[in-house]
Design a protein around this motif. Structure first.
Motif, mmCIF file in Angstrom:
data_model
loop_
_atom_site.group_PDB
_atom_site.id
_atom_site.type_symbol
_atom_site.label_atom_id
_atom_site.label_comp_id
_atom_site.label_asym_id
_atom_site.label_seq_id
_atom_site.Cartn_x
_atom_site.Cartn_y
_atom_site.Cartn_z
ATOM 1 N N ARG A 1 0.856 -1.181 0.000
ATOM 2 C CA ARG A 1 0.000 0.000 0.000
ATOM 3 C C ARG A 1 0.893 1.233 0.000
ATOM 4 N NH1 ARG A 1 -3.400 -1.867 5.198
ATOM 5 N NH2 ARG A 1 -1.286 -1.633 5.966
ATOM 6 N N ILE A 2 0.435 2.293 -0.621
ATOM 7 C CA ILE A 2 1.230 3.518 -0.661
ATOM 8 C C ILE A 2 1.334 4.077 0.747
ATOM 9 C CG2 ILE A 2 1.351 5.878 -1.545
ATOM 10 C CD1 ILE A 2 -0.149 4.865 -4.028
ATOM 11 N N SER A 3 2.550 4.258 1.238
ATOM 12 C CA SER A 3 2.747 4.804 2.571
ATOM 13 C C SER A 3 3.152 6.273 2.526
ATOM 14 C CB SER A 3 3.805 4.000 3.332
ATOM 15 O OG SER A 3 5.047 4.065 2.669
ATOM 16 N N GLN A 4 3.761 6.697 1.408
ATOM 17 C CA GLN A 4 4.156 8.093 1.280
ATOM 18 C C GLN A 4 4.197 8.478 -0.188
ATOM 19 O OE1 GLN A 4 7.431 9.690 3.673
ATOM 20 N NE2 GLN A 4 8.355 10.373 1.768
ATOM 21 N N GLN A 5 3.759 9.690 -0.469
ATOM 22 C CA GLN A 5 3.897 10.210 -1.827
ATOM 23 C C GLN A 5 4.507 11.599 -1.759
ATOM 24 O OE1 GLN A 5 0.176 10.491 -3.913
ATOM 25 N NE2 GLN A 5 -0.426 12.378 -2.905
ATOM 26 N N LYS A 6 5.477 11.816 -2.608
ATOM 27 C CA LYS A 6 6.092 13.129 -2.763
ATOM 28 C C LYS A 6 5.682 13.628 -4.140
ATOM 29 C CE LYS A 6 10.117 11.807 -0.081
ATOM 30 N NZ LYS A 6 11.561 11.530 -0.120
ATOM 31 N N LEU A 7 5.097 14.800 -4.184
ATOM 32 C CA LEU A 7 4.564 15.346 -5.416
ATOM 33 C C LEU A 7 5.153 16.721 -5.657
ATOM 34 C CD1 LEU A 7 2.457 15.046 -7.718
ATOM 35 C CD2 LEU A 7 0.800 16.090 -6.166
ATOM 36 N N LEU A 8 5.656 16.930 -6.860
ATOM 37 C CA LEU A 8 6.170 18.232 -7.274
ATOM 38 C C LEU A 8 5.395 18.639 -8.515
ATOM 39 C CD1 LEU A 8 8.478 20.453 -7.133
ATOM 40 C CD2 LEU A 8 9.618 19.050 -8.840
ATOM 41 N N VAL A 9 4.688 19.754 -8.435
ATOM 42 C CA VAL A 9 3.941 20.288 -9.572
ATOM 43 C C VAL A 9 4.445 21.707 -9.784
ATOM 44 C CG1 VAL A 9 1.685 20.859 -10.521
ATOM 45 C CG2 VAL A 9 1.929 18.888 -9.017
ATOM 46 N N GLY A 10 5.145 21.922 -10.903
ATOM 47 C CA GLY A 10 5.765 23.223 -11.140
ATOM 48 C C GLY A 10 6.812 23.475 -10.080
ATOM 49 N N ARG A 11 6.632 24.519 -9.313
ATOM 50 C CA ARG A 11 7.577 24.831 -8.230
ATOM 51 C C ARG A 11 7.019 24.502 -6.845
ATOM 52 N NH1 ARG A 11 11.438 27.140 -11.047
ATOM 53 N NH2 ARG A 11 11.029 28.670 -12.659
ATOM 54 N N ASN A 12 5.846 23.907 -6.797
ATOM 55 C CA ASN A 12 5.200 23.552 -5.530
ATOM 56 C C ASN A 12 5.419 22.083 -5.228
ATOM 57 O OD1 ASN A 12 4.062 26.177 -5.413
ATOM 58 N ND2 ASN A 12 2.426 25.509 -6.783
ATOM 59 N N SER A 13 5.812 21.790 -3.998
ATOM 60 C CA SER A 13 6.005 20.396 -3.623
ATOM 61 C C SER A 13 5.123 20.053 -2.418
ATOM 62 C CB SER A 13 7.472 20.111 -3.308
ATOM 63 O OG SER A 13 7.896 20.886 -2.219
ATOM 64 N N PHE A 14 4.698 18.800 -2.390
ATOM 65 C CA PHE A 14 3.816 18.304 -1.340
ATOM 66 C C PHE A 14 4.304 16.923 -0.917
ATOM 67 C CE2 PHE A 14 1.473 20.668 -4.545
ATOM 68 C CZ PHE A 14 0.890 21.681 -3.794
ATOM 69 N N VAL A 15 4.204 16.635 0.370
ATOM 70 C CA VAL A 15 4.531 15.302 0.880
ATOM 71 C C VAL A 15 3.325 14.825 1.688
ATOM 72 C CG1 VAL A 15 6.039 13.941 2.360
ATOM 73 C CG2 VAL A 15 7.002 15.788 0.985
ATOM 74 N N ASP A 16 2.818 13.667 1.340
ATOM 75 C CA ASP A 16 1.692 13.080 2.059
ATOM 76 C C ASP A 16 2.082 11.706 2.568
ATOM 77 O OD1 ASP A 16 -0.200 15.166 1.555
ATOM 78 O OD2 ASP A 16 -0.444 14.393 -0.488
ATOM 79 N N ARG A 17 1.809 11.472 3.849
ATOM 80 C CA ARG A 17 2.019 10.162 4.426
ATOM 81 C C ARG A 17 0.639 9.536 4.648
ATOM 82 N NH1 ARG A 17 6.949 11.341 5.024
ATOM 83 N NH2 ARG A 17 8.150 12.391 6.552
ATOM 84 N N MET A 18 0.523 8.282 4.285
ATOM 85 C CA MET A 18 -0.747 7.598 4.420
ATOM 86 C C MET A 18 -0.656 6.568 5.537
ATOM 87 S SD MET A 18 -0.329 8.664 1.299
ATOM 88 C CE MET A 18 -0.986 8.975 -0.293
ATOM 89 N N SER A 19 -1.729 6.461 6.303
ATOM 90 C CA SER A 19 -1.822 5.385 7.291
ATOM 91 C C SER A 19 -3.166 4.696 7.079
ATOM 92 C CB SER A 19 -1.681 5.926 8.713
ATOM 93 O OG SER A 19 -2.620 6.943 8.947
ATOM 94 N N TYR A 20 -3.205 3.451 7.467
ATOM 95 C CA TYR A 20 -4.357 2.608 7.158
ATOM 96 C C TYR A 20 -4.933 2.011 8.428
ATOM 97 C CZ TYR A 20 -2.555 3.013 2.440
ATOM 98 O OH TYR A 20 -2.121 3.510 1.242
ATOM 99 N N SER A 21 -6.234 1.764 8.406
ATOM 100 C CA SER A 21 -6.900 1.103 9.527
ATOM 101 C C SER A 21 -6.583 -0.388 9.466
ATOM 102 C CB SER A 21 -8.417 1.336 9.461
ATOM 103 O OG SER A 21 -8.942 0.734 8.305
ATOM 104 N N ALA A 22 -7.042 -1.102 10.475
ATOM 105 C CA ALA A 22 -6.772 -2.537 10.549
ATOM 106 C C ALA A 22 -7.368 -3.302 9.374
ATOM 107 C CB ALA A 22 -7.308 -3.097 11.867
ATOM 108 N N ASP A 23 -8.483 -2.814 8.850
ATOM 109 C CA ASP A 23 -9.100 -3.502 7.720
ATOM 110 C C ASP A 23 -8.652 -2.952 6.362
ATOM 111 O OD1 ASP A 23 -10.457 -1.132 7.966
ATOM 112 O OD2 ASP A 23 -12.456 -2.015 7.825
ATOM 113 N N GLY A 24 -7.626 -2.090 6.344
ATOM 114 C CA GLY A 24 -7.023 -1.638 5.095
ATOM 115 C C GLY A 24 -7.568 -0.367 4.508
ATOM 116 N N HIS A 25 -8.451 0.308 5.192
ATOM 117 C CA HIS A 25 -8.980 1.572 4.706
ATOM 118 C C HIS A 25 -8.037 2.709 5.102
ATOM 119 C CE1 HIS A 25 -12.605 -0.944 4.592
ATOM 120 N NE2 HIS A 25 -12.931 -0.200 3.556
#
Length: 125
Positions: free
Chosen positions: A98-122
């Motif tokens: 499962r995706i745990s982290q995404q680093k996104l760069l759009v133009g000159r803007n950057s974003f970092v998102d960390r994902m966490s999941y429940s016990a049933d995978g949501h």
């Protein structure tokens, strides 16, 4: 839309008309040995390594690079126009693929998102 196929039942030409106006046809070319798609109009598609695919125009002003990890999951995507990265996505996965982290760069803007999941995978917000 009108589709034309080659002898191996692969689409090799698409004629498009909108409101009785004919648009530029889309032509596709395949590798004779492997049958993989090599060209769509002026875009060249190739794999320069087993885990890396490249789409590039003939003038080399545009390219997209997609890299995969050892499990064939997308590791990164880069879209570059005239030597400037306009889009870059880097993904990291947990032990359950499962995706745990995404680093996104759009133009000159950057974003970092960390994902966490429940016990049933949501995904949790």
């Amino acid at each position: 839309m009108k589709y034309q196929y080659d002898g191996n039942a692969r689409v090799n030409n698409i004629d498009i008309s909108v409101d009785s106006k004919d648009l530029t046809p889309i032509k596709m070319k395949y590798n004779q040995n492997l049958g993989t798609l090599e060209n769509i109009n002026d875009l060249r598609i190739y794999k320069n390594m087993f885990n890396r695919s490249v789409i590039q125009d003939q003038s080399k002003e545009y390219f997209t690079i997609t890299e995969y990890d050892q499990h064939a999951r997308i590791k990164s995507i880069i879209i570059n126009i005239k030597s400037f990265d306009i889009y870059r996505l880097e993904l990291e996965y947990d032990s359950r693929s499962r995706i745990s982290q995404q680093k996104l760069l759009v133009g000159r803007n950057s974003f970092v998102d960390r994902m966490s999941y429940s016990a049933d995978g949501h995904i949790l917000e």
